[in-house]
Every structure is written in structure tokens, then in C-alpha cells.
Design a protein around this motif. Structure first.
Motif, mmCIF file in Angstrom:
data_model
loop_
_atom_site.group_PDB
_atom_site.id
_atom_site.type_symbol
_atom_site.label_atom_id
_atom_site.label_comp_id
_atom_site.label_asym_id
_atom_site.label_seq_id
_atom_site.Cartn_x
_atom_site.Cartn_y
_atom_site.Cartn_z
ATOM 1 N N ARG A 141 44.815 39.951 36.464
ATOM 2 C CA ARG A 141 45.476 39.926 37.773
ATOM 3 C C ARG A 141 44.991 38.770 38.630
ATOM 4 O O ARG A 141 45.785 38.085 39.274
ATOM 5 C CB ARG A 141 45.244 41.251 38.485
ATOM 6 C CG ARG A 141 45.930 41.351 39.823
ATOM 7 C CD ARG A 141 45.777 42.724 40.429
ATOM 8 N NE ARG A 141 46.418 43.729 39.590
ATOM 9 C CZ ARG A 141 46.400 45.031 39.870
ATOM 10 N NH1 ARG A 141 45.776 45.478 40.940
ATOM 11 N NH2 ARG A 141 47.016 45.881 39.074
ATOM 12 N N SER A 142 43.657 38.545 38.650
ATOM 13 C CA SER A 142 43.142 37.451 39.471
ATOM 14 C C SER A 142 43.641 36.099 38.980
ATOM 15 O O SER A 142 43.990 35.225 39.774
ATOM 16 C CB SER A 142 41.602 37.496 39.467
ATOM 17 O OG SER A 142 41.105 37.370 38.148
ATOM 18 N N ALA A 143 43.702 35.924 37.647
ATOM 19 C CA ALA A 143 44.215 34.655 37.114
ATOM 20 C C ALA A 143 45.698 34.480 37.442
ATOM 21 O O ALA A 143 46.150 33.366 37.749
ATOM 22 C CB ALA A 143 43.987 34.601 35.598
ATOM 23 N N ASP A 144 46.461 35.589 37.394
ATOM 24 C CA ASP A 144 47.883 35.498 37.741
ATOM 25 C C ASP A 144 48.075 35.096 39.205
ATOM 26 O O ASP A 144 48.936 34.258 39.526
ATOM 27 C CB ASP A 144 48.565 36.834 37.481
ATOM 28 C CG ASP A 144 48.620 37.164 35.991
ATOM 29 O OD1 ASP A 144 48.461 36.226 35.191
ATOM 30 O OD2 ASP A 144 48.819 38.343 35.644
ATOM 31 N N PHE A 145 47.288 35.680 40.086
ATOM 32 C CA PHE A 145 47.421 35.324 41.499
ATOM 33 C C PHE A 145 47.000 33.887 41.752
ATOM 34 O O PHE A 145 47.584 33.201 42.601
ATOM 35 C CB PHE A 145 46.602 36.289 42.357
ATOM 36 C CG PHE A 145 47.319 37.574 42.652
ATOM 37 C CD1 PHE A 145 48.527 37.573 43.340
ATOM 38 C CD2 PHE A 145 46.809 38.790 42.236
ATOM 39 C CE1 PHE A 145 49.201 38.751 43.611
ATOM 40 C CE2 PHE A 145 47.478 39.973 42.494
ATOM 41 C CZ PHE A 145 48.676 39.955 43.181
ATOM 42 N N ARG A 146 45.973 33.404 41.052
ATOM 43 C CA ARG A 146 45.598 31.995 41.221
ATOM 44 C C ARG A 146 46.704 31.072 40.732
ATOM 45 O O ARG A 146 46.990 30.040 41.360
ATOM 46 C CB ARG A 146 44.292 31.725 40.461
ATOM 47 C CG ARG A 146 43.050 32.292 41.128
ATOM 48 C CD ARG A 146 41.790 31.707 40.532
ATOM 49 N NE ARG A 146 41.652 32.063 39.129
ATOM 50 C CZ ARG A 146 40.993 33.136 38.690
ATOM 51 N NH1 ARG A 146 40.434 33.959 39.560
ATOM 52 N NH2 ARG A 146 40.890 33.388 37.403
ATOM 53 N N GLU A 147 47.333 31.422 39.607
ATOM 54 C CA GLU A 147 48.438 30.604 39.110
ATOM 55 C C GLU A 147 49.616 30.646 40.076
ATOM 56 O O GLU A 147 50.270 29.616 40.324
ATOM 57 C CB GLU A 147 48.856 31.119 37.730
ATOM 58 C CG GLU A 147 49.937 30.290 37.047
ATOM 59 C CD GLU A 147 49.456 28.906 36.665
ATOM 60 O OE1 GLU A 147 50.305 28.032 36.397
ATOM 61 O OE2 GLU A 147 48.222 28.690 36.624
ATOM 62 N N LEU A 148 49.903 31.832 40.645
ATOM 63 C CA LEU A 148 50.988 31.929 41.619
ATOM 64 C C LEU A 148 50.685 31.103 42.861
ATOM 65 O O LEU A 148 51.585 30.450 43.418
ATOM 66 C CB LEU A 148 51.201 33.397 41.987
ATOM 67 C CG LEU A 148 52.345 33.697 42.959
ATOM 68 C CD1 LEU A 148 53.672 33.259 42.368
ATOM 69 C CD2 LEU A 148 52.376 35.194 43.291
#
Length: 492
Positions: A287-294
């Protein structure tokens, strides 16, 4: 300040700014004017003492020119020593001293032999106790420092992966070796401490009094009694601290047991860090990696309209379902487009379906949807449940013992049986209390029962699995499959 400390060690008292400038490392050497300014500040702060430098005066104008020689003050020397000690303590990593355990055992045996002599030499007794206290203090301090540094290592997620993985294997082997030594040596030390007893009632009491009398022998005559009482209190406190480190009492575990538990907990923590590093290397998303990519997509969006579209796509903020959007409404929007950032107050109104106002529902009545056939999915789930039940039954049958056996007699376990065994062992150890010799418990589902009995002095048990070897203190174990017993009772 380091230059002045080194100069004092070389018996140099005064230094000029030029001497300090040359004493600094060439790669970090500032200009001479910067060194002179720093020396003036240190003198104002009290770290240095500035004296006029009149040794190189050759003209009257030189007396009006600020020339000083500098000397380290007591306050500056104390501050430097304190900072050096702080840096040393902060960077200390410590170690788990298995050799210290052997030395403590030797010293305790020597004290036990001295306690059996009719008139032991006070000097020998005093020196033996001092050596024991010194070795024990080093062991306790180094163990505390090592566990602190180990926790920093576990929390070090930004380390290079290959370096951390190589260090992890050596560290786990180091912890396993120390835990094994602590189990064997700790039991022997606990036995020796029990034989020596307490200062009030035990062979060690006269030895402690001899050491206290020898320490207080140099005190002034008017303070002899106070010095003797203080020395006795110190030695009794040291001995009680040594006993508390290796001997557990009801309601309080020994420090050795707590250290052993902390070292054991560090191993799965290290493995969890390794798993996280492997997942990071494999590119597994979270989840944290997805939010950073977003967030990166938002930052790279060319305009606000693109960011609004990205926001709606990412978080599902679509238009309201109850609003009527038909070809006429779309044509109006094409003729007069409304930006996505427009406020609802300023935007033109939208028409709501008359059916929604009339019936309270936008759904049009009509033929119901066909019921989906889920027979295939149900069959798959039933087959999966059957296989899992068979695996659980096989693991229970593999672990069930006929009476009490040693842990080392369990032979090699497969993964399912070993996972079930760890669950049973964890439930049993959770009910274990200080002074307990035997414990019995059942699993949460009531399918298995384990009975565990300690075997003091029986050594180390090894349980082999497909993934490695589990080592621990030898115990008697009896595992019962309650489902089989209930089924047999039902047939009868």
C-alpha cells in the motif's frame, strides 16, 4: 580541541594558532584566519586560556597586535574527556561473552572450595570475589550493549541488501551458539549459586564478610565501623545481583532467562527483515509503495484537469448514479463545457430523473437477472476443504505419541507436522510458570492435547525438519489426538 588533547599527551603546554593549524588533518584544514577565530571563541567559552605572546615581539607596533598562545583549561579538558566517553559509549556494540560464563563458573567453584576450608586466606577470598565481580560486570554490560546494537541492526532497513544478508547469517549463528552456552553454563552457574547460598544463610556469608573486613582495614580508626558496614552492604548487594542474574524466583524471571528470550526473539525479527528485503528486491507492491507511485503520477501530471481525472480514476469518484445523463445532456456539455474544478455553486444545474422523485428508486422494473450457477465454485471449495482436513489429520496422526517420549525422539517432521508442533509447544510454554515442572494444555479447537515435563540436566534436544534443525532444552512430551479418541469412544 583534539589537537590540544594530543599536545598535552606529548607534554606540550602552549600552542600558537600556527601550531594548531598544522596539527589539523590536511583534508579538513581550514584557513589560518578561521583557526584563529575558533581559538578566540574557545577562549571566551572557557575551554582554552589565552596568554599574550611576547616571544616574537621585535618592534613597538607588535605590542598593539593581537598575538596569543593558548593552553587547555581544566574545564576544557573535562569537557573533551566527557565527549570522548560519550562517543565511545554511543558507538559501543558490545558482545555476548560465552567465555565470561566459563570464567564465572571457574570463580564460583573456587569460592565453593574456599568456603569449605576451615580458615581461608582473606587476600585470596577478596581477590577471587573481585575477579568474579569484574567478570560478571563485564558480561552484563556487554550483553546490554549488544542487545541495543542488535535492535539497531534489526531496525536498519536502509542497509545494502547483500551486506545485510551476509551479516544476518553470521549473526544468527552467533546468537544460536551463545543461547546454547547460556542454557548449559547458566544451569551450572545457578547450581553453584544455590550451593553457596545467600549472605544471611549460606557458605558465602563468611567469605563476603572477609572481603568487607579487608576493604575496611585501611579506613581511619574513627570511621572503621561505618566503613565495615558500608563494605558489607556493597558485597551483599553484589552477591544478590549475581543471584538475580542467574536464579529465577516466583514472580520474577532471572536476567539470564530474559536475555535468552531476547536473543531468541531477535532471530525471527532478523528473518522478518530479510523477508521484507527480499520482497523489496522482487518488486512486490504494497500500500505504501502504491501511494508513493500515485503521488509521483500526480506530480508528473501536466495540468489540473489531468490531476482531476487521475483522482477520479484512483479513488472511484464518479458522477452521481441518480443523475440523468443522456445524449441531450452530453450535447449541452459539449456546447458549454464545465471544468472539473468548477464549484457546484457556480456550475449549471443538472436534471434529476422524474422516476427517482416519484418512486425513490432509479432502478427500472423489469425482468430479473438470472441466478448464477455456483456449483463449480462450491465443488472447488469443498475439495480444498477436504484436502486441508486430510493434511491436518495426517499431521495430528504423525505427532500423536504413545505415552511420554523425549523431544529428540520425534524424528524428522514434515512442514505441516512441524507447524502444528510449534503451535502446541507455544501453547504449552505460554502456560509455563517459574518453578513449574510439568504442564498440560489443549489447542483452541480441542483437537490436540500436549503434556510437557522438564528434564533438568538432560542436555539439548534436536528436532530435524525439512527446513533445518530446532534445538532446545530436553523435555518429556506426550501428544494426544483427541479427535481420534472421541471417534473411538463414539464407536464403542
Amino acid at each position: 580541541m583534539g589537537v590540544f588533547v594530543r599536545a598535552k599527551q606529548e607534554f606540550t603546554v602552549h600552542l600558537r594558532p600556527e601550531d594548531v593549524h598544522l596539527g589539523l588533518p590536511p583534508e579538513d584544514r581550514p584557513p589560518l584566519e578561521g583557526v584563529a577565530t575558533a581559538l578566540e571563541r574557545l577562549a571566551r567559552w572557557g575551554n582554552l586560556r589565552a596568554d599574550p605572546d611576547t616571544s616574537r615581539v621585535t618592534a613597538l607596533e607588535d605590542f598593539y597586535r593581537a598575538r596569543h598562545i593558548y593552553q587547555l583549561t581544566r574545564a576544557g579538558e573535562a569537557a573533551e574527556e566527557a565527549l570522548t566517553a560519550y562517543d565511545a559509549a554511543l558507538g559501543r556494540r558490545g558482545e555476548l561473552q560465552a567465555v565470561a560464563l566459563a570464567d564465572i563458573t571457574v570463580q564460583l567453584r573456587a569460592l565453593l572450595a574456599l568456603a569449605g576450608q576451615p580458615g581461608p586466606d582473606p587476600a585470596v577470598v577478596h581477590l577471587s570475589l573481585l575477579a568474579l565481580v569484574d567478570r560478571f560486570s563485564g558480561l552484563a554490560e556487554n550483553a546490554r550493549a549488544f542487545m541495543n546494537s542488535l535492535q539497531r541492526t534489526v531496525d536498519l532497513h536502509e542497509a545494502e541488501v547483500e551486506v545485510f544478508l551476509a551479516y544476518k547469517q553470521r549473526l544468527i549463528e552467533y546468537l544460536e551458539r551463545f543461547i546454547e552456552d547460556l542454557v548449559t553454563r547458566g544451569a551450572e552457574i545457578a547450581g553453584l549459586l544455590t550451593e553457596l547460598g545467600t549472605p544471611e544463610a549460606g557458605p558465602v556469608g563468611p567469605l563476603l564478610r572477609l572481603a568487607a573486613e579487608r576493604e575496611a582495614s585501611d579506613a581511619a580508626p574513627d570511621a572503621a565501623s561505618e566503613a565495615l558496614a558500608g563494605a558489607e552492604r556493597r558485597w551483599e548487594g553484589r552477591w544478590e545481583g549475581l543471584r538475580a542474574w542467574f536464579l529465577s524466583v516466583p514472580g520474577r524471571n532471572s536476567q539470564a532467562k530474559l536475555l535468552r528470550s531476547a536473543a531468541r526473539q531477535a532471530i525471527p525479527q532478523l528473518l522478518a527483515v530479510v523477508q521484507a528485503l527480499n520482497e523489496r528486491r522482487a518488486g512486490r507492491s504494497d500500500r505504501s509503495a502504491d501511494f508513493r507511485e500515485l503521488a509521483r503520477w500526480f506530480a508528473e501530471a501536466p495540468d489540473d484537469e489531468s490531476r482531476h481525472r487521475l483522482w477520479r480514476s484512483a479513488f472511484g469518484l464518479y458522477s452521481a448514479r441518480h443523475l440523468t445523463i443522456d445524449q441531450e445532456a452530453l450535447a449541452e456539455r459539449d456546447a458549454e463545457p464545465v471544468p472539473a474544478s468548477a464549484s457546484w455553486y457556480d456550475a449549471p444545474g443538472v436534471r434529476i430523473s422524474p422516476q427517482l422523485r416519484r418512486t425513490g428508486s432509479y432502478e427500472r422494473r423489469g425482468r430479473g437477472r438470472a441466478v448464477q450457477d455456483r456449483a463449480e465454485a462450491k465443488a472447488y471449495l469443498a475439495e480444498l476443504a477436504r484436502k486441508q482436513a486430510e493434511q491436518a489429520a495426517a499431521a495430528r496422526a504423525r505427532l500423536a505419541t504413545r505415552g511420554e517420549i523425549r523431544l529428540s525422539d520425534l524424528d524428522e517432521l514434515d512442514r505441516d507436522s512441524f507447524r502444528l508442533f510449534l503451535q502446541l509447544l507455544g501453547d504449552a510454554l505460554a502456560k509455563w510458570r517459574p518453578g513449574t515442572e510439568s504442564v498440560s494444555t489443549t489447542t483452541n479447537d480441542g483437537a490436540m492435547e500436549i503434556r510437557l515435563t522438564s528434564l533438568p540436566g538432560a542436555g539439548i534436544a534436536e528436532i530435524r525438519t525439512l527446513d533445518g534443525v530446532l534445538r532446545g532444552p530436553q523435555h518429556l512430551v506426550e501428544i494426544l489426538d483427541l479427535t481420534t479418541e472421541r471417534a473411538g469412544a463414539g464407536r464403542e
